[in-house]
Design a protein around this motif. Sequence first.
Motif, mmCIF file in Angstrom:
data_model
loop_
_atom_site.group_PDB
_atom_site.id
_atom_site.type_symbol
_atom_site.label_atom_id
_atom_site.label_comp_id
_atom_site.label_asym_id
_atom_site.label_seq_id
_atom_site.Cartn_x
_atom_site.Cartn_y
_atom_site.Cartn_z
ATOM 1 N N THR A 271 0.820 -1.208 0.000
ATOM 2 C CA THR A 271 0.000 0.000 0.000
ATOM 3 C C THR A 271 0.855 1.260 0.000
ATOM 4 O O THR A 271 0.614 2.197 0.743
ATOM 5 N N GLU A 272 1.869 1.291 -0.865
ATOM 6 C CA GLU A 272 2.557 2.555 -1.133
ATOM 7 C C GLU A 272 1.646 3.446 -1.969
ATOM 8 O O GLU A 272 1.755 4.665 -1.964
ATOM 9 N N LEU A 273 0.722 2.769 -2.668
ATOM 10 C CA LEU A 273 -0.244 3.478 -3.512
ATOM 11 C C LEU A 273 -1.649 2.972 -3.229
ATOM 12 O O LEU A 273 -1.852 1.784 -2.970
ATOM 13 N N LEU A 274 -2.621 3.874 -3.284
ATOM 14 C CA LEU A 274 -4.026 3.496 -3.379
ATOM 15 C C LEU A 274 -4.363 3.585 -4.863
ATOM 16 O O LEU A 274 -4.059 4.589 -5.508
ATOM 17 N N SER A 275 -4.959 2.562 -5.418
ATOM 18 C CA SER A 275 -5.226 2.591 -6.852
ATOM 19 C C SER A 275 -6.646 2.148 -7.134
ATOM 20 O O SER A 275 -7.308 1.526 -6.296
ATOM 21 N N GLY A 276 -7.126 2.478 -8.325
ATOM 22 C CA GLY A 276 -8.494 2.091 -8.654
ATOM 23 C C GLY A 276 -8.944 2.586 -10.011
ATOM 24 O O GLY A 276 -8.169 3.142 -10.794
ATOM 25 N N LYS A 277 -10.226 2.399 -10.237
ATOM 26 C CA LYS A 277 -10.849 2.802 -11.497
ATOM 27 C C LYS A 277 -12.211 3.413 -11.190
ATOM 28 O O LYS A 277 -12.980 2.879 -10.376
ATOM 29 N N LEU A 278 -12.517 4.540 -11.816
ATOM 30 C CA LEU A 278 -13.796 5.223 -11.621
ATOM 31 C C LEU A 278 -14.796 4.766 -12.678
ATOM 32 O O LEU A 278 -14.479 4.739 -13.868
ATOM 33 N N VAL A 279 -15.989 4.431 -12.224
ATOM 34 C CA VAL A 279 -17.057 4.016 -13.138
ATOM 35 C C VAL A 279 -18.308 4.833 -12.830
ATOM 36 O O VAL A 279 -18.803 4.816 -11.695
ATOM 37 N N LEU A 280 -18.803 5.576 -13.810
ATOM 38 C CA LEU A 280 -20.031 6.359 -13.648
ATOM 39 C C LEU A 280 -21.202 5.530 -14.173
ATOM 40 O O LEU A 280 -21.265 5.211 -15.355
ATOM 41 N N ALA B 28 -16.050 3.194 -7.387
ATOM 42 C CA ALA B 28 -14.625 3.053 -7.655
ATOM 43 C C ALA B 28 -14.225 1.633 -7.286
ATOM 44 O O ALA B 28 -14.614 1.132 -6.219
ATOM 45 N N ASN B 29 -13.512 0.981 -8.155
ATOM 46 C CA ASN B 29 -12.917 -0.310 -7.819
ATOM 47 C C ASN B 29 -11.584 -0.006 -7.146
ATOM 48 O O ASN B 29 -10.563 0.164 -7.808
ATOM 49 N N VAL C 58 -6.329 -5.688 -1.325
ATOM 50 C CA VAL C 58 -7.738 -6.074 -1.505
ATOM 51 C C VAL C 58 -8.413 -5.059 -2.432
ATOM 52 O O VAL C 58 -8.248 -3.852 -2.259
ATOM 53 N N THR C 59 -9.182 -5.549 -3.397
ATOM 54 C CA THR C 59 -9.944 -4.675 -4.284
ATOM 55 C C THR C 59 -11.432 -4.814 -3.980
ATOM 56 O O THR C 59 -11.979 -5.912 -3.997
ATOM 57 N N LYS C 60 -12.063 -3.692 -3.667
ATOM 58 C CA LYS C 60 -13.486 -3.679 -3.341
ATOM 59 C C LYS C 60 -14.179 -2.543 -4.092
ATOM 60 O O LYS C 60 -13.566 -1.524 -4.413
#
Length: 210
Positions: free
Chosen positions: A121-130, A138-139, A145-147
Amino acid sequence: MKKIVYSLVICFTVFQMTSCKSEAKKETETTKEEVKTEKKAAFVLQDADNVINWTAYKTTEKVPVNGQFQKVNITAGGEADTAKDAINNAEFSIPVSSIFTKDTSRDFKIKKFFFGVMDNTELLSGKLVLENDSIGHANLTMNGVTKKLPFKYTLNGKEFSLNTTMKITHWQAENALDSLNTACKDLHKGADGVSKTWDEVALNITSVFK
């Protein structure tokens, strides 16, 4: 006569060489112009003024603690002819080292005793979905863990605003929460003498396109 013909041949050759160089120069200039005039998307999320505010809570009275992440990188997508399309499916990463609470001691503890206890967890990462004109998700990946993190949003002209509340325990980060509470035990005590760090964090993210 031979001298005249010879002179004409030389003149013709020189003319041809000069003409070729001129054409080559024009082609080079045209190529450069084409590169310069390459079309850029009307909305670029990386170039927007992106602000990530968060609010955590301490003590049984749920006293708010405010902070920011001062840096976000758009790793995929994020460019389109409309603001909505630029945001939809954009992928991002947020360095936890960019955390800022106006208290250097608190920043250090959050980095070391909270994020530092998590996996990868040096980074928080994800993808935005509208999903429609007011809700999305956001994934989000944290602690390995991806939620899915549901959110509500507004989009007014060039300004996008997202609001949500995440529960840290959904990312299996109980150990990180306990670690932070231990490091801040006295600071997280309320009038009742109980030290508590809540597992809720409110998020407000705004992006103002230029």
